[in-house]
Enzyme design. Structure first.
Site, PDB file in Angstrom:
ATOM      1  N   CYS A  51      -5.444 -17.064  16.066  1.00 54.44           N
ATOM      2  CA  CYS A  51      -5.942 -15.630  15.900  1.00 54.44           C
ATOM      3  C   CYS A  51      -7.128 -15.534  16.578  1.00 54.44           C
ATOM      4  O   CYS A  51      -8.165 -13.783  16.346  1.00 54.44           O
ATOM      5  CB  CYS A  51      -5.406 -14.730  14.356  1.00 54.44           C
ATOM      6  SG  CYS A  51      -4.442 -14.921  14.012  1.00 54.44           S
TER       7      CYS A  51
HETATM    8  N1  COA Z   1      11.490  -8.442   1.292  1.00 50.48           N
HETATM    9  C1  COA Z   1      11.741  -8.990   0.190  1.00 50.48           C
HETATM   10  N2  COA Z   1      10.598  -9.367  -1.050  1.00 50.48           N
HETATM   11  C2  COA Z   1      10.183 -10.637  -0.366  1.00 50.48           C
HETATM   12  C3  COA Z   1      10.048 -11.165   1.557  1.00 50.48           C
HETATM   13  C4  COA Z   1      10.730  -9.522   2.086  1.00 50.48           C
HETATM   14  N3  COA Z   1      10.238  -9.580   3.153  1.00 50.48           N
HETATM   15  N4  COA Z   1       9.086 -11.621   1.353  1.00 50.48           N
HETATM   16  C5  COA Z   1       8.885 -12.468   0.554  1.00 50.48           C
HETATM   17  N5  COA Z   1       9.328 -12.012  -1.010  1.00 50.48           N
HETATM   18  C6  COA Z   1       8.942 -12.204  -2.130  1.00 50.48           C
HETATM   19  C7  COA Z   1       9.324 -13.230  -2.099  1.00 50.48           C
HETATM   20  O1  COA Z   1       9.490 -14.771  -1.860  1.00 50.48           O
HETATM   21  C8  COA Z   1       8.338 -13.916  -3.909  1.00 50.48           C
HETATM   22  O2  COA Z   1       9.555 -13.834  -4.396  1.00 50.48           O
HETATM   23  P1  COA Z   1       8.796 -14.186  -5.196  1.00 50.48           P
HETATM   24  O3  COA Z   1       7.772 -13.879  -6.547  1.00 50.48           O
HETATM   25  O4  COA Z   1      10.480 -13.896  -6.369  1.00 50.48           O
HETATM   26  O5  COA Z   1       8.506 -15.655  -5.288  1.00 50.48           O
HETATM   27  C9  COA Z   1       7.626 -12.239  -4.083  1.00 50.48           C
HETATM   28  O6  COA Z   1       8.620 -11.271  -2.008  1.00 50.48           O
HETATM   29  C10 COA Z   1       6.389 -12.288  -3.057  1.00 50.48           C
HETATM   30  O7  COA Z   1       6.121 -13.273  -2.241  1.00 50.48           O
HETATM   31  P2  COA Z   1       4.722 -13.673  -1.711  1.00 50.48           P
HETATM   32  O8  COA Z   1       5.181 -14.891   0.131  1.00 50.48           O
HETATM   33  O9  COA Z   1       4.105 -14.215  -2.750  1.00 50.48           O
HETATM   34  O10 COA Z   1       4.100 -12.320  -0.993  1.00 50.48           O
HETATM   35  P3  COA Z   1       2.062 -11.727  -0.467  1.00 50.48           P
HETATM   36  O11 COA Z   1       1.998 -10.830  -2.003  1.00 50.48           O
HETATM   37  O12 COA Z   1       1.204 -13.301  -0.463  1.00 50.48           O
HETATM   38  O13 COA Z   1       2.172 -11.258   0.868  1.00 50.48           O
HETATM   39  C11 COA Z   1       1.988 -11.958   3.157  1.00 50.48           C
HETATM   40  C12 COA Z   1       2.978 -12.239   2.342  1.00 50.48           C
HETATM   41  C13 COA Z   1       2.162 -13.009   4.074  1.00 50.48           C
HETATM   42  C14 COA Z   1       1.724 -10.974   3.384  1.00 50.48           C
HETATM   43  C15 COA Z   1       0.858 -12.205   2.727  1.00 50.48           C
HETATM   44  O14 COA Z   1       0.553 -13.596   1.573  1.00 50.48           O
HETATM   45  C16 COA Z   1      -0.745 -12.681   3.696  1.00 50.48           C
HETATM   46  O15 COA Z   1      -1.035 -11.538   4.331  1.00 50.48           O
HETATM   47  N6  COA Z   1      -0.941 -13.385   3.744  1.00 50.48           N
HETATM   48  C17 COA Z   1      -2.473 -13.867   4.961  1.00 50.48           C
HETATM   49  C18 COA Z   1      -1.233 -13.674   5.667  1.00 50.48           C
HETATM   50  C19 COA Z   1      -2.456 -14.321   7.405  1.00 50.48           C
HETATM   51  O16 COA Z   1      -3.187 -14.010   7.074  1.00 50.48           O
HETATM   52  N7  COA Z   1      -1.722 -14.887   7.584  1.00 50.48           N
HETATM   53  C20 COA Z   1      -2.419 -15.295   9.475  1.00 50.48           C
HETATM   54  C21 COA Z   1      -1.407 -15.480  10.554  1.00 50.48           C
HETATM   55  S1  COA Z   1      -1.857 -15.615  11.734  1.00 50.48           S
END
Ligand code: COA
Length: 373
Positions: free
Chosen positions: A156
């Site tokens: 990135c």
């Molecule tokens: N729909 C519904 N529920 C979902 C889901 C979806 N598509 N994806 C995940 N969930 C659920 C998970 O299973 C989890 O359930 P649980 O609490 O029962 O375990 C819950 O939602 C929360 O998931 P989580 O992964 O902890 O969500 P989050 O708030 O961390 O958001 C991201 C996920 C990826 C958006 C976030 O972590 C993020 O942006 N991280 C940094 C990303 C980044 O910058 N990456 C660099 C890439 S280059």
């Protein structure tokens, strides 16, 4: 001393979009089919059932509303779940080169330059469609540019690291007109069958022209300084690579051959890293929060950007001070901050200062402090 400047930018945006609703509908159809087809194994506890995705979750967790992609039909087909792209003969332009040409031409027009003026092409992206010859050399040839060209990959942060490399070469005199392109076909390395990440990425290509400020033909941004940093982490990883066939079992359809991340850990670890990085860069340059007119941040997650903006400015930034484009484009890896810069920089006045910052896998973080010339 030569001062490098960004004299033009361009954005190639694919024609097709996928809304969150379309994405969720396709994923849920796939998940339902998977659960039916594997009912016995799931019942026996050998496989985990797939849970449905939800539009509400995607919007609230990421701020993403839609993404542009190079192929929508394959991604939304529950039998396929990845883009399907036309095979190309070696004699044809590659897809990355084609995207880059479109963005590059716009950037060159804005800079008042033609391809003949370009003597350095850097193709800086998270993935390259082949090992060699370098995509950048193909772009150099297709454009009719001179000099030399090379590919680089810092995930990135590829665009900001590429800008630093080009700016340093302009300062040193080893290049006079640099073109940095960032063709990101993220849809091809995203695992669309995993609800934890299927909404994250989109496709795009950005381009930027960098020249000595004194050679600028029109409006431009002086590159006051750049700062790049890396710190190893496995929390964003893709194990696909050229050694794959040499290792037993690696030719199977395996999850780790696509983008993987520990999203929560990334969130927790990258935010302090980036906030500190920007604060140090600004302190080094004697730039106070009040001096900063604009922040063009990496476009991965709205809450992350809100957090960084608050940390950097010491208050909640006004939307125009820290423009987000991720609601329309999703995370486009290295291109995100450059899309924001390209779309939201025209209104700055001479002397106004802003900062481009990208961050991601590696971990890597790159910042570029610019001043309207
Ligand atoms: N729909 C519904 N529920 C979902 C889901 C979806 N598509 N994806 C995940 N969930 C659920 C998970 O299973 C989890 O359930 P649980 O609490 O029962 O375990 C819950 O939602 C929360 O998931 P989580 O992964 O902890 O969500 P989050 O708030 O961390 O958001 C991201 C996920 C990826 C958006 C976030 O972590 C993020 O942006 N991280 C940094 C990303 C980044 O910058 N990456 C660099 C890439 S280059």
């Amino acid at each position: 001393m030569i001062t490098p400047a960004i004299t033009g930018t361009g954005v190639f945006t694919p024609r097709e979009t996928i809304t969150n609703d379309e994405l969720v509908e396709a994923f849920n159809a796939y998940a339902e089919k998977f659960n039916i087809e594997n009912a016995e194994a799931i019942e026996a506890g050998e496989l985990e059932a797939k849970s449905p995705s939800s539009t509400e979750f995607i919007l609230s967790a990421s701020g993403i509303e839609q993404r542009y992609v190079m192929d929508k039909s394959g991604v939304l087909d529950p039998e396929v779940m990845h883009p399907v792209l036309r095979p190309r003969a070696d004699e044809e332009p590659g897809l990355m080169a084609e995207m880059a040409l479109s963005a590059a031409r716009d950037a060159l027009v804005q800079a008042g330059r033609t391809a003949k003026d370009v003597d350095l092409v850097i193709c800086a992206a998270s993935n390259h469609e082949r090992a060699y010859p370098a995509i950048a050399i193909e772009i150099q040839e297709l454009l009719g540019a001179g000099g030399f060209a090379f590919d680089m990959n810092v995930a990135c942060s590829s665009a900001t690291f590429g800008i630093q490399a080009a700016a340093d070469m302009i300062r040193a005199g080893s290049a006079k007109c640099a073109l940095i392109v960032n063709p990101e076909i993220c849809s091809a390395h995203l695992e669309w069958r995993d609800r934890d990440c299927h909404f994250i990425f989109g496709d795009v290509c950005t381009a930027a022209v960098i020249e000595p400020a004194e050679a600028a033909q029109g409006a431009h941004f002086l590159i006051r300084s750049t700062r790049c940093a890396t710190q190893f982490s496995n929390n964003i990883r893709n194990n696909n690579g050229f050694l794959r066939r040499t290792r037993p079992g690696q030719m199977e359809d395996r999850r780790d051959m696509q983008f993987m991340q520990e999203g929560r850990k990334v969130f927790k670890e990258v935010l302090p890293l980036v906030s500190r990085h920007i604060a140090d860069h600004m302190a080094e340059e004697g730039v106070a929060a009040d001096d900063l007119r604009r922040l063009w941040l990496h476009q991965a997650n709205k809450s992350m950007n809100d957090f960084i903006g608050r940390k950097v400015l010491g208050r909640v930034p006004a939307p125009e001070e820290q423009p987000n484009i991720l609601q329309d484009y999703a995370n486009t890896s290295s291109a995100g901050s450059i899309i924001a810069f390209s779309k939201y920089s025209d209104d700055l006045k001479p002397g106004d200062t802003g900062l481009i910052c990208s961050f991601g896998a590696g971990y890597s973080v790159g910042s570029v402090l610019v001043e309207r010339g």
